[in-house]
Design a protein around this motif. Sequence first.
Motif, PDB file in Angstrom:
ATOM      1  N   UNK A  65       0.858  -1.186   0.000  1.00  0.00           N
ATOM      2  CA  UNK A  65       0.000   0.000   0.000  1.00  0.00           C
ATOM      3  C   UNK A  65       0.896   1.239   0.000  1.00  0.00           C
ATOM      4  N   UNK A  66       0.291   2.394   0.023  1.00  0.00           N
ATOM      5  CA  UNK A  66       1.076   3.628  -0.047  1.00  0.00           C
ATOM      6  C   UNK A  66       2.048   3.764   1.131  1.00  0.00           C
ATOM      7  N   UNK A  67       1.608   3.400   2.326  1.00  0.00           N
ATOM      8  CA  UNK A  67       2.450   3.605   3.508  1.00  0.00           C
ATOM      9  C   UNK A  67       2.828   2.339   4.261  1.00  0.00           C
ATOM     10  N   UNK A  68       2.354   1.175   3.792  1.00  0.00           N
ATOM     11  CA  UNK A  68       2.661  -0.066   4.506  1.00  0.00           C
ATOM     12  C   UNK A  68       2.305  -1.273   3.657  1.00  0.00           C
ATOM     13  N   UNK A  69       2.665  -2.435   4.170  1.00  0.00           N
ATOM     14  CA  UNK A  69       2.297  -3.703   3.544  1.00  0.00           C
ATOM     15  C   UNK A  69       1.137  -4.280   4.333  1.00  0.00           C
ATOM     16  N   UNK A  70       0.181  -4.886   3.636  1.00  0.00           N
ATOM     17  CA  UNK A  70      -0.964  -5.519   4.286  1.00  0.00           C
ATOM     18  C   UNK A  70      -1.136  -6.928   3.733  1.00  0.00           C
ATOM     19  N   UNK A  71      -1.702  -7.797   4.562  1.00  0.00           N
ATOM     20  CA  UNK A  71      -2.025  -9.144   4.101  1.00  0.00           C
ATOM     21  C   UNK A  71      -3.248  -9.052   3.199  1.00  0.00           C
ATOM     22  N   UNK A  72      -3.230  -9.800   2.121  1.00  0.00           N
ATOM     23  CA  UNK A  72      -4.359  -9.845   1.195  1.00  0.00           C
ATOM     24  C   UNK A  72      -5.658 -10.008   1.987  1.00  0.00           C
ATOM     25  N   UNK A  73      -6.646  -9.147   1.768  1.00  0.00           N
ATOM     26  CA  UNK A  73      -7.900  -9.210   2.527  1.00  0.00           C
ATOM     27  C   UNK A  73      -8.632 -10.550   2.411  1.00  0.00           C
ATOM     28  N   UNK A  74      -8.366 -11.315   1.367  1.00  0.00           N
ATOM     29  CA  UNK A  74      -9.033 -12.608   1.198  1.00  0.00           C
ATOM     30  C   UNK A  74      -8.380 -13.706   2.044  1.00  0.00           C
ATOM     31  N   UNK A  75      -7.215 -13.426   2.617  1.00  0.00           N
ATOM     32  CA  UNK A  75      -6.492 -14.441   3.386  1.00  0.00           C
ATOM     33  C   UNK A  75      -7.063 -14.545   4.816  1.00  0.00           C
ATOM     34  N   UNK A  76      -7.102 -15.749   5.392  1.00  0.00           N
ATOM     35  CA  UNK A  76      -7.637 -15.920   6.754  1.00  0.00           C
ATOM     36  C   UNK A  76      -6.939 -15.067   7.815  1.00  0.00           C
ATOM     37  N   UNK A  77      -5.676 -14.699   7.602  1.00  0.00           N
ATOM     38  CA  UNK A  77      -4.959 -13.882   8.585  1.00  0.00           C
ATOM     39  C   UNK A  77      -5.029 -12.385   8.280  1.00  0.00           C
ATOM     40  N   UNK A  78      -5.934 -11.970   7.412  1.00  0.00           N
ATOM     41  CA  UNK A  78      -5.996 -10.543   7.067  1.00  0.00           C
ATOM     42  C   UNK A  78      -6.350  -9.675   8.270  1.00  0.00           C
ATOM     43  N   UNK A  79      -7.007 -10.241   9.270  1.00  0.00           N
ATOM     44  CA  UNK A  79      -7.335  -9.483  10.477  1.00  0.00           C
ATOM     45  C   UNK A  79      -6.245  -9.518  11.529  1.00  0.00           C
ATOM     46  N   UNK A  80      -5.185 -10.288  11.288  1.00  0.00           N
ATOM     47  CA  UNK A  80      -4.073 -10.398  12.223  1.00  0.00           C
ATOM     48  C   UNK A  80      -3.552 -11.821  12.281  1.00  0.00           C
ATOM     49  N   UNK A  81      -2.285 -11.938  12.569  1.00  0.00           N
ATOM     50  CA  UNK A  81      -1.637 -13.243  12.637  1.00  0.00           C
ATOM     51  C   UNK A  81      -1.551 -13.663  14.099  1.00  0.00           C
ATOM     52  N   UNK A  82      -1.973 -14.876  14.379  1.00  0.00           N
ATOM     53  CA  UNK A  82      -1.864 -15.384  15.741  1.00  0.00           C
ATOM     54  C   UNK A  82      -1.043 -16.669  15.749  1.00  0.00           C
ATOM     55  N   UNK A  83      -0.944 -17.279  16.908  1.00  0.00           N
ATOM     56  CA  UNK A  83      -0.091 -18.455  17.064  1.00  0.00           C
ATOM     57  C   UNK A  83      -0.531 -19.643  16.212  1.00  0.00           C
ATOM     58  N   UNK A  84      -1.767 -19.644  15.781  1.00  0.00           N
ATOM     59  CA  UNK A  84      -2.240 -20.780  14.987  1.00  0.00           C
ATOM     60  C   UNK A  84      -1.560 -20.882  13.634  1.00  0.00           C
ATOM     61  N   UNK A  85      -0.831 -19.868  13.232  1.00  0.00           N
ATOM     62  CA  UNK A  85      -0.162 -19.906  11.925  1.00  0.00           C
ATOM     63  C   UNK A  85       0.759 -21.110  11.788  1.00  0.00           C
ATOM     64  N   UNK A  86       1.352 -21.558  12.886  1.00  0.00           N
ATOM     65  CA  UNK A  86       2.286 -22.688  12.794  1.00  0.00           C
ATOM     66  C   UNK A  86       1.578 -24.031  12.780  1.00  0.00           C
ATOM     67  N   UNK A  87       0.274 -24.037  13.067  1.00  0.00           N
ATOM     68  CA  UNK A  87      -0.466 -25.293  13.140  1.00  0.00           C
ATOM     69  C   UNK A  87      -1.527 -25.447  12.056  1.00  0.00           C
ATOM     70  N   UNK A  88      -1.758 -24.405  11.285  1.00  0.00           N
ATOM     71  CA  UNK A  88      -2.822 -24.434  10.286  1.00  0.00           C
ATOM     72  C   UNK A  88      -2.385 -25.184   9.039  1.00  0.00           C
ATOM     73  N   UNK A  89      -3.251 -26.064   8.581  1.00  0.00           N
ATOM     74  CA  UNK A  89      -2.929 -26.802   7.359  1.00  0.00           C
ATOM     75  C   UNK A  89      -3.061 -25.906   6.134  1.00  0.00           C
ATOM     76  N   UNK A  90      -3.829 -24.802   6.240  1.00  0.00           N
ATOM     77  CA  UNK A  90      -3.982 -23.914   5.086  1.00  0.00           C
ATOM     78  C   UNK A  90      -3.063 -22.700   5.179  1.00  0.00           C
ATOM     79  N   UNK A  91      -2.120 -22.722   6.137  1.00  0.00           N
ATOM     80  CA  UNK A  91      -1.167 -21.622   6.224  1.00  0.00           C
ATOM     81  C   UNK A  91      -0.319 -21.634   4.948  1.00  0.00           C
ATOM     82  N   UNK A  92       0.076 -20.460   4.515  1.00  0.00           N
ATOM     83  CA  UNK A  92       0.816 -20.383   3.261  1.00  0.00           C
ATOM     84  C   UNK A  92       2.136 -21.126   3.314  1.00  0.00           C
TER      85      UNK A  92
END
Length: 92
Positions: A65-92
């Motif tokens: 974006x103009x002033x920062x990077x954002x996670x694609x709004x369609x991605x499950x972590x678009x609202x924030x990344x939590x600890x489940x990222x290491x356990x999710x089968x659909x994590x990128x």
Amino acid sequence: MIHAAAQPSHEWAAREPHTDFSVNATGTLNILEAARLHCPDAPFIFTSTNKVYGDAPNRLPLIERETRWEIDPAHPFSGGVDESIVHRSDAP
């Protein structure tokens, strides 16, 4: 001001958790105090080791974006990344 917290190694930190914490916490406090005293209006960026989440955050679909990077709004972590990222089968 950028503070990049670090560990000498994950294995070392596991053997010496108090030393690891003391070094990182004291270093962070020292930098925050220096900023407060000498440049209180400066932006302060804190980054930590990537060992917490492994390489998973590096594979997130980021959009520049103009002033920062954002996670694609369609991605499950678009609202924030939590600890489940290491356990999710659909994590990128």
